[in-house]
Design a protein around this motif. Structure first.
Motif, mmCIF file in Angstrom:
data_model
loop_
_atom_site.group_PDB
_atom_site.id
_atom_site.type_symbol
_atom_site.label_atom_id
_atom_site.label_comp_id
_atom_site.label_asym_id
_atom_site.label_seq_id
_atom_site.Cartn_x
_atom_site.Cartn_y
_atom_site.Cartn_z
ATOM 1 N N LEU A 1 -69.096 -28.700 40.710
ATOM 2 C CA LEU A 1 -67.950 -28.297 39.903
ATOM 3 C C LEU A 1 -68.219 -28.634 38.444
ATOM 4 N N ASP A 2 -67.664 -27.831 37.561
ATOM 5 C CA ASP A 2 -67.778 -28.139 36.137
ATOM 6 C C ASP A 2 -66.478 -28.794 35.663
ATOM 7 N N GLU A 3 -66.515 -29.306 34.448
ATOM 8 C CA GLU A 3 -65.369 -30.037 33.917
ATOM 9 C C GLU A 3 -64.116 -29.173 33.849
ATOM 10 N N ALA A 4 -64.249 -27.926 33.425
ATOM 11 C CA ALA A 4 -63.079 -27.052 33.305
ATOM 12 C C ALA A 4 -62.427 -26.822 34.664
ATOM 13 N N THR A 5 -63.227 -26.617 35.696
ATOM 14 C CA THR A 5 -62.689 -26.402 37.048
ATOM 15 C C THR A 5 -61.978 -27.653 37.542
ATOM 16 N N ILE A 6 -62.580 -28.805 37.291
ATOM 17 C CA ILE A 6 -61.973 -30.064 37.725
ATOM 18 C C ILE A 6 -60.634 -30.273 37.026
ATOM 19 N N ARG A 7 -60.601 -30.115 35.726
ATOM 20 C CA ARG A 7 -59.359 -30.339 34.975
ATOM 21 C C ARG A 7 -58.264 -29.351 35.392
ATOM 22 N N ALA A 8 -58.636 -28.112 35.672
ATOM 23 C CA ALA A 8 -57.656 -27.094 36.068
ATOM 24 C C ALA A 8 -57.142 -27.292 37.492
ATOM 25 N N SER A 9 -57.833 -28.123 38.288
ATOM 26 C CA SER A 9 -57.484 -28.273 39.698
ATOM 27 C C SER A 9 -56.310 -29.206 39.960
ATOM 28 N N GLU B 1 -51.942 -34.197 30.712
ATOM 29 C CA GLU B 1 -52.514 -35.364 31.403
ATOM 30 C C GLU B 1 -53.894 -35.021 31.961
ATOM 31 N N ALA B 2 -54.038 -33.841 32.540
ATOM 32 C CA ALA B 2 -55.332 -33.420 33.089
ATOM 33 C C ALA B 2 -56.374 -33.295 31.977
ATOM 34 N N ARG B 3 -55.952 -32.844 30.805
ATOM 35 C CA ARG B 3 -56.870 -32.695 29.675
ATOM 36 C C ARG B 3 -57.339 -34.061 29.171
ATOM 37 N N ARG B 4 -56.486 -35.078 29.277
ATOM 38 C CA ARG B 4 -56.809 -36.401 28.740
ATOM 39 C C ARG B 4 -57.503 -37.330 29.731
ATOM 40 N N GLY C 1 -60.405 -22.465 50.164
ATOM 41 C CA GLY C 1 -61.018 -21.567 49.194
ATOM 42 C C GLY C 1 -60.689 -21.875 47.746
ATOM 43 N N GLU C 2 -59.938 -22.920 47.497
ATOM 44 C CA GLU C 2 -59.588 -23.334 46.139
ATOM 45 C C GLU C 2 -60.063 -24.762 45.928
ATOM 46 N N VAL C 3 -59.889 -25.256 44.723
ATOM 47 C CA VAL C 3 -60.180 -26.650 44.415
ATOM 48 C C VAL C 3 -58.860 -27.298 44.031
ATOM 49 N N VAL C 4 -58.544 -28.426 44.679
ATOM 50 C CA VAL C 4 -57.287 -29.136 44.438
ATOM 51 C C VAL C 4 -57.627 -30.539 43.951
ATOM 52 N N GLY C 5 -56.972 -30.946 42.873
ATOM 53 C CA GLY C 5 -57.161 -32.284 42.330
ATOM 54 C C GLY C 5 -55.873 -33.077 42.384
ATOM 55 N N LEU C 6 -56.001 -34.364 42.662
ATOM 56 C CA LEU C 6 -54.855 -35.275 42.692
ATOM 57 C C LEU C 6 -55.090 -36.427 41.727
ATOM 58 N N ALA C 7 -54.088 -36.724 40.924
ATOM 59 C CA ALA C 7 -54.096 -37.931 40.110
ATOM 60 C C ALA C 7 -53.375 -39.002 40.919
ATOM 61 N N MET C 8 -53.944 -40.197 40.973
ATOM 62 C CA MET C 8 -53.372 -41.270 41.779
ATOM 63 C C MET C 8 -53.348 -42.573 40.982
#
Length: 166
Positions: A4-12, A20-23, A60-67
């Motif tokens: 994954l690249d940074e943009a994909t990770i932040r958008a997930s 918050e995802a940008r920072r 089929g998508e990428v999901v990110g969680l902040a914890m």
């Protein structure tokens, strides 16, 4: 896991604002990540260790969680079990991670928590690439079976985070 690249990770990220995802701090050099050994990408912010992040492939998508991680347990004598990979560690090496729910529930402060390896390296423990500080015999199952069980547990946790029960 596919790289994954940074943009994909932040958008997930689904449970924090775009700002918050940008920072948020990224997990070091993405080009050096051993993607083939990962089922999900997990890391803690080195500047704010209570902040932790998980990014996983999901339908089929990428999901990110902040914890947020609870304060670490002090005992090296007691043992704890990771709810995802079922690895037994010293209690200090398993943390309670809480993720804010999405939607109105999250805005009201509702969270979901689970106990996970403090270093978020479940994939490496499953594959024997990292050893817990208090090793215990693993259940005699294949790596594929353990990966499937871990991802089922992680997806159940994600399902709870994605439930807006306000």
């Amino acid at each position: 896991m596919e790289p994954l690249d940074e943009a994909t990770i932040r958008a997930s990220f689904v449970n924090c604002s775009k700002g918050e995802a940008r920072r948020l701090s990224m997990p070091g050099r993405l080009g050096e990540v051993g993607w083939a050994d990962l089922d999900f990408l997990g890391w803690r912010d080195p500047k704010a260790p209570a902040n932790a992040y998980l990014v996983l492939p999901r339908y089929g998508e990428v999901v990110g969680l902040a914890m947020r991680a609870a304060a670490p347990h002090k005992s090296q004598l007691k043992r704890s079990l990771c709810a995802l990979c079922q690895t037994t560690h010293a209690a200090a090496d398993v943390s309670l991670f809480a993720a804010r729910r999405i939607g109105q529930a999250g805005k009201l402060g509702n969270t979901v928590g689970t106990y996970i390896c403090a270093d978020l390296a479940c994939s490496l423990y499953i594959r024997g690439k990292r050893k817990p500080s208090t090793p215990t015999p693993r259940v005699s199952s294949t790596v594929d079976d353990e990966v499937a069980r871990t991802m089922a547990s992680l997806n159940k946790f994600v399902d709870e985070v994605l439930t807006d029960n306000a």
